[in-house]
Design a protein around this motif. Sequence first.
Motif, PDB file in Angstrom:
ATOM      1  N   ASN A   7       1.812   6.436  -6.660  1.00 32.05           N
ATOM      2  CA  ASN A   7       0.868   7.058  -7.780  1.00 32.05           C
ATOM      3  C   ASN A   7       0.427   5.779  -8.032  1.00 32.05           C
ATOM      4  O   ASN A   7      -0.478   6.386  -9.320  1.00 32.05           O
ATOM      5  N   ILE A   8       0.034   4.904  -7.709  1.00 33.12           N
ATOM      6  CA  ILE A   8       0.007   3.795  -8.404  1.00 33.12           C
ATOM      7  C   ILE A   8      -2.098   3.361  -7.954  1.00 33.12           C
ATOM      8  O   ILE A   8      -2.106   3.288  -7.285  1.00 33.12           O
ATOM      9  N   LYS A   9      -2.854   3.839  -9.541  1.00 31.21           N
ATOM     10  CA  LYS A   9      -4.935   4.280  -9.164  1.00 31.21           C
ATOM     11  C   LYS A   9      -4.746   2.382  -8.903  1.00 31.21           C
ATOM     12  O   LYS A   9      -6.120   1.918  -8.026  1.00 31.21           O
ATOM     13  N   ASN A  67       1.138  -1.251  -0.232  1.00 38.80           N
ATOM     14  CA  ASN A  67       0.330   0.077  -0.208  1.00 38.80           C
ATOM     15  C   ASN A  67       0.301   1.422  -0.015  1.00 38.80           C
ATOM     16  O   ASN A  67       0.557   1.809  -0.502  1.00 38.80           O
ATOM     17  N   THR A  68       2.469   1.753   0.714  1.00 37.41           N
ATOM     18  CA  THR A  68       3.246   2.406   1.167  1.00 37.41           C
ATOM     19  C   THR A  68       3.596   2.931  -0.476  1.00 37.41           C
ATOM     20  O   THR A  68       3.708   3.715  -0.766  1.00 37.41           O
ATOM     21  N   TRP A  69       3.729   1.796  -1.007  1.00 40.16           N
ATOM     22  CA  TRP A  69       4.686   2.150  -2.139  1.00 40.16           C
ATOM     23  C   TRP A  69       3.571   2.011  -3.336  1.00 40.16           C
ATOM     24  O   TRP A  69       4.069   2.766  -3.891  1.00 40.16           O
ATOM     25  N   ALA A  70       2.217   1.487  -3.466  1.00 38.18           N
ATOM     26  CA  ALA A  70       1.579   1.579  -4.564  1.00 38.18           C
ATOM     27  C   ALA A  70       1.220   3.891  -4.164  1.00 38.18           C
ATOM     28  O   ALA A  70       1.400   4.589  -5.447  1.00 38.18           O
ATOM     29  N   LYS A  71       1.013   4.194  -3.644  1.00 38.55           N
ATOM     30  CA  LYS A  71       0.830   5.635  -3.078  1.00 38.55           C
ATOM     31  C   LYS A  71       2.249   6.559  -3.094  1.00 38.55           C
ATOM     32  O   LYS A  71       1.275   6.922  -4.106  1.00 38.55           O
ATOM     33  N   LYS A  72       2.739   6.643  -2.561  1.00 38.51           N
ATOM     34  CA  LYS A  72       4.580   6.660  -3.017  1.00 38.51           C
ATOM     35  C   LYS A  72       4.610   6.629  -4.560  1.00 38.51           C
ATOM     36  O   LYS A  72       4.950   8.087  -5.060  1.00 38.51           O
ATOM     37  N   VAL A 102      -3.304  -0.623 -15.987  1.00 37.79           N
ATOM     38  CA  VAL A 102      -2.942  -0.860 -14.798  1.00 37.79           C
ATOM     39  C   VAL A 102      -1.462  -1.420 -14.659  1.00 37.79           C
ATOM     40  O   VAL A 102      -1.271  -1.591 -15.461  1.00 37.79           O
ATOM     41  N   SER A 103      -1.446  -1.396 -12.876  1.00 32.74           N
ATOM     42  CA  SER A 103       0.668  -1.739 -12.757  1.00 32.74           C
ATOM     43  C   SER A 103       0.523  -3.089 -12.265  1.00 32.74           C
ATOM     44  O   SER A 103      -1.281  -3.795 -11.521  1.00 32.74           O
ATOM     45  N   TYR A 104       0.708  -4.597 -12.969  1.00 34.08           N
ATOM     46  CA  TYR A 104       0.889  -5.957 -12.142  1.00 34.08           C
ATOM     47  C   TYR A 104       1.715  -6.028 -11.576  1.00 34.08           C
ATOM     48  O   TYR A 104       3.296  -5.177 -11.413  1.00 34.08           O
ATOM     49  N   LEU A 105       2.218  -6.852 -10.054  1.00 34.30           N
ATOM     50  CA  LEU A 105       2.821  -6.292  -9.185  1.00 34.30           C
ATOM     51  C   LEU A 105       3.043  -8.390  -8.220  1.00 34.30           C
ATOM     52  O   LEU A 105       1.529  -8.984  -8.069  1.00 34.30           O
ATOM     53  N   TYR A 106       4.071  -8.784  -9.129  1.00 27.04           N
ATOM     54  CA  TYR A 106       4.499 -10.071  -8.841  1.00 27.04           C
ATOM     55  C   TYR A 106       5.072 -10.266  -7.610  1.00 27.04           C
ATOM     56  O   TYR A 106       6.442  -9.729  -6.814  1.00 27.04           O
ATOM     57  N   ILE A 107       4.425 -11.407  -6.415  1.00 28.28           N
ATOM     58  CA  ILE A 107       4.886 -11.685  -5.311  1.00 28.28           C
ATOM     59  C   ILE A 107       6.291 -12.544  -5.352  1.00 28.28           C
ATOM     60  O   ILE A 107       5.830 -13.701  -5.450  1.00 28.28           O
ATOM     61  N   HIS A 108       7.585 -12.221  -5.174  1.00 26.21           N
ATOM     62  CA  HIS A 108       8.082 -13.427  -5.121  1.00 26.21           C
ATOM     63  C   HIS A 108       8.765 -13.891  -3.899  1.00 26.21           C
ATOM     64  O   HIS A 108       9.206 -13.179  -2.804  1.00 26.21           O
ATOM     65  N   GLN A 109       7.819 -14.573  -3.284  1.00 28.17           N
ATOM     66  CA  GLN A 109       7.701 -15.545  -2.269  1.00 28.17           C
ATOM     67  C   GLN A 109       8.652 -16.125  -1.708  1.00 28.17           C
ATOM     68  O   GLN A 109       8.551 -17.170  -0.206  1.00 28.17           O
ATOM     69  N   GLY A 110      10.119 -16.450  -2.376  1.00 27.05           N
ATOM     70  CA  GLY A 110      11.012 -17.078  -2.099  1.00 27.05           C
ATOM     71  C   GLY A 110      11.585 -18.371  -1.749  1.00 27.05           C
ATOM     72  O   GLY A 110      11.225 -18.894  -3.218  1.00 27.05           O
ATOM     73  N   GLY A 111      12.392 -19.141  -1.352  1.00 21.27           N
ATOM     74  CA  GLY A 111      11.876 -20.697  -1.773  1.00 21.27           C
ATOM     75  C   GLY A 111      12.849 -21.065  -2.767  1.00 21.27           C
ATOM     76  O   GLY A 111      13.358 -21.862  -3.211  1.00 21.27           O
ATOM     77  N   ILE A 112      13.954 -19.931  -3.336  1.00 23.31           N
ATOM     78  CA  ILE A 112      15.334 -20.836  -4.242  1.00 23.31           C
ATOM     79  C   ILE A 112      16.464 -21.419  -3.204  1.00 23.31           C
ATOM     80  O   ILE A 112      16.836 -22.073  -4.077  1.00 23.31           O
TER      81      ILE A 112
END
Length: 285
Positions: free
Chosen positions: A150-152, A143-148, A259-269
């Motif tokens: 200006n991602i709607k 949320n903080t990143w999106a606000k900063k 639209v912006s698209y965010l993929y979450i890299h959840q580790g597991g390497i």
Amino acid sequence: MKLDNSPVQEINYLEKKLFIKRDDLLHKDFSGNKARKFYFLLEEKLKGIQKIISHGSIQSNAMYSLSSLCKLKGWKFEYYVDHIPSNLKSNPIGNYKYALQNGMKVCENELPKKFNTNELFISEGGAVSKASIGIKNLANEINTWAKKNNIKDLKVFLPSGTGTTALYLQKFLPYEVLTCACVGDEDYLLKQFKDLEKDYFPTILKREKKYHFGKLYKEFYEKYLELKEQTNIEFDLLYDSLGWIVFQKYLEEHYDDNVSYLYIHQGGIIGNESMLLRYEYKFKR
Ligand SMILES: *Cc1c(COP(=O)(O)O)cnc(C)c1O
């Protein structure tokens, strides 16, 4: 321990501008979505707890993360599995190897029916409601990143196992969360959601074909190599390869410039160590 190193990185992939939330970089020993899900164990004062007990597969990411956590906390860690393959026993690799190094005690038995007051039981894969505490932090960071920036309008994608991470992300985010089933099928995933919450379910994107968790698929290996080459990021072979295959199809059909698209890299390497050996043995020649 501070878990605050999870930058958002912009990449160009599939001829599109996409963002990656680098939860894989959170911490050397405690990263990805397991660090988020087990955050409550790190932070909370768990009076009198001396041992964590859990169960699941012998190469599980959750197993490794719990072993790291217990080492850090000075707790014992007991992990129950059905069976350890003999070649792994004599030649430990991957999550299993590093969890043993962290002091994990493995039991090839059935789970105990009762636990002592100084023991805390964590169900398979960390599918517990308190996981929401750490996932809320992840949602706040997004949320903080999106606000900063200006991602709607934002769509967030992450592949699911138990679905715990996707579910709580959807609960705490004002944006649509998309996911796909990697363990079990779409019905299993929906049931997992319902076991934890009544509503706020993420959107489940369907897979083109059936996959069995932990099995080797040529297209998973190819996706892994392609991602590494084109993005310079190593993704996990169990969840991310399938995740990207499903997400790619979605983007091809639904991509919207607004639209912006965010993929979450959840580790597991760390888990890739054992998976790569299997893949290279099977497909490299
Ligand atoms: C555990 C794990 C998942 C699945 O997370 P759930 O919260 O169980 O859906 C996805 N990706 C990686 C790398 C994991 O380790």
